[in-house]
Write an enzyme that holds these catalytic residues in place. Structure first.
Site, PDB file in Angstrom:
ATOM      1  N   TYR A  55      21.543  -8.313  48.575  1.00 37.52           N
ATOM      2  CA  TYR A  55      22.320  -7.956  49.780  1.00 37.52           C
ATOM      3  C   TYR A  55      22.051  -8.848  51.017  1.00 37.52           C
ATOM      4  CZ  TYR A  55      23.070  -3.853  46.444  1.00 37.52           C
ATOM      5  OH  TYR A  55      23.176  -3.042  45.475  1.00 37.52           O
ATOM      6  N   HIS A 140      17.888  -5.163  38.711  1.00 34.11           N
ATOM      7  CA  HIS A 140      19.455  -5.322  38.958  1.00 34.11           C
ATOM      8  C   HIS A 140      20.033  -6.285  38.305  1.00 34.11           C
ATOM      9  CE1 HIS A 140      21.677  -5.929  43.274  1.00 34.11           C
ATOM     10  NE2 HIS A 140      22.138  -5.326  42.238  1.00 34.11           N
TER      11      HIS A 140
END
Length: 328
Positions: A55, A140
């Site tokens: 992010y 992830h």
């Protein structure tokens, strides 16, 4: 059940804060706005905060850590992710990140599922966050890279970190139900972060794709599900649907729009706004332990907290089931 996870699960609360927005997803926001958004989440009673190196190439972790540094560490749960290691990229530092975050491409993401890579990722995240430990480490998006690497290398590495006490709980974050089911079967996971696959528009197995027994299997194994992407990229985020609504990161088809309008209309008949039903829907399955939403402005997270605490009558869910719009 991992004893530490049992205690952690009780601390998650119903609503969590996701860090994509404060990582400049799609558009840059000032540091002050990002900090105010995290503070608003805290003021709304949220005590679960999720972020990732992905992010904003570490920006989300830095911003979130800066705010949470002023909070009692034992009063909140913090999670981040492994799999993508950030590597300096001088050659691209004057360009923008190509993966949707409005930040300079000073780093590149490198898939490293090895034990050394997982440990390096955790160490880098702790440095950016400014903490001595994180509570939850998720692998992830393994389906984006290599499920074989995930099963043979990354998941065993996470299990080892948990056994050593370096993290309290482990899990996988993915938007693919089939990949999630494969990981749940392959490792002793505490949590599964499932993005966009258990919403009012979409439930695993309702379309015949792999992963149909996912949530039931999580319940059997004691793996808690953190549901994210409950608005399906925005189509369920507003009481009245715009004609250009997005679904799964792209323009919604007319078929999906029509179904969403049906959902909105029935919600209205019961005095409930569509996004209020959407944020509470995942709790229809007992495997779901938390719903986490992102925000880039304080009013967004305050609005989500208000919707989570609003009453949704049981009759609405029955009505939607009887009309075949949500799975029983």
């Amino acid at each position: 059940m991992n004893q530490d996870y049992g205690q952690l699960r009780n601390q998650l609360g119903r609503l969590g804060f996701g860090g994509t927005g404060v990582g400049n997803l799609y558009r840059a926001i000032p540091d002050e706005q990002a900090a105010g958004t995290v503070e608003a989440a805290w003021d709304a009673g949220i005590r679960y905060f999720d972020t990732a190196p992905h992010y904003g190439l570490g920006l989300s972790e830095r911003r979130m850590g800066a705010v949470l540094a002023g909070k009692p560490r034992d009063e909140f749960i913090l999670s981040t992710k492994v799999g993508r290691v950030l590597v300096p990229s001088p050659a691209t530092r004057n360009t923008r990140d190509p993966e949707g975050f409005d930040v300079p491409a000073e780093f590149r993401r490198e898939w490293d599922p090895s034990e050394a890579g997982v440990r390096r990722s955790i160490e880098q995240s702790l440095e950016r966050l400014g903490f001595d430990y994180i509570d939850v480490a998720y692998l992830h998006d393994p389906d984006v890279y290599s499920m074989e690497d995930a099963v043979k290398s990354a998941l065993p590495a996470l299990e080892k970190l948990r056994a050593e006490g370096l993290v309290r709980a482990i899990g996988v974050g993915t938007n693919t139900a089939g990949a999630a089911l494969e990981c749940v079967e392959a490792a002793d996971l505490d949590l599964l972060m499932l993005a966009g696959r258990f919403t009012m528009l979409e439930q695993p197995g309702s379309d015949g794709r792999p992963g149909g027994g996912l949530l039931d299997r999580c319940l059997e194994l004691g793996t808690g599900v953190v549901s994210v992407g409950v608005y399906n990229s925005g189509i369920l985020a507003k009481p009245e649907l715009p004609s250009d609504a997005h679904y799964n990161y792209s323009q919604a088809s007319e078929e999906v729009l029509q179904r969403a309008r049906q959902l909105a209309g029935i919600c209205k008949e019961h005095g409930v706004e569509l996004p209020t039903a959407a944020i509470q829907f995942p709790f229809r399955h007992p495997a779901v332990v938390n719903v986490t939403v992102g925000a880039s402005r304080p009013e967004q997270i305050r609005n989500s907290a208000g919707r989570m605490s609003s009453e949704v009558p049981e009759e609405l869910w029955r009505d939607l089931q009887e009309r075949g719009l949500i799975a029983a």
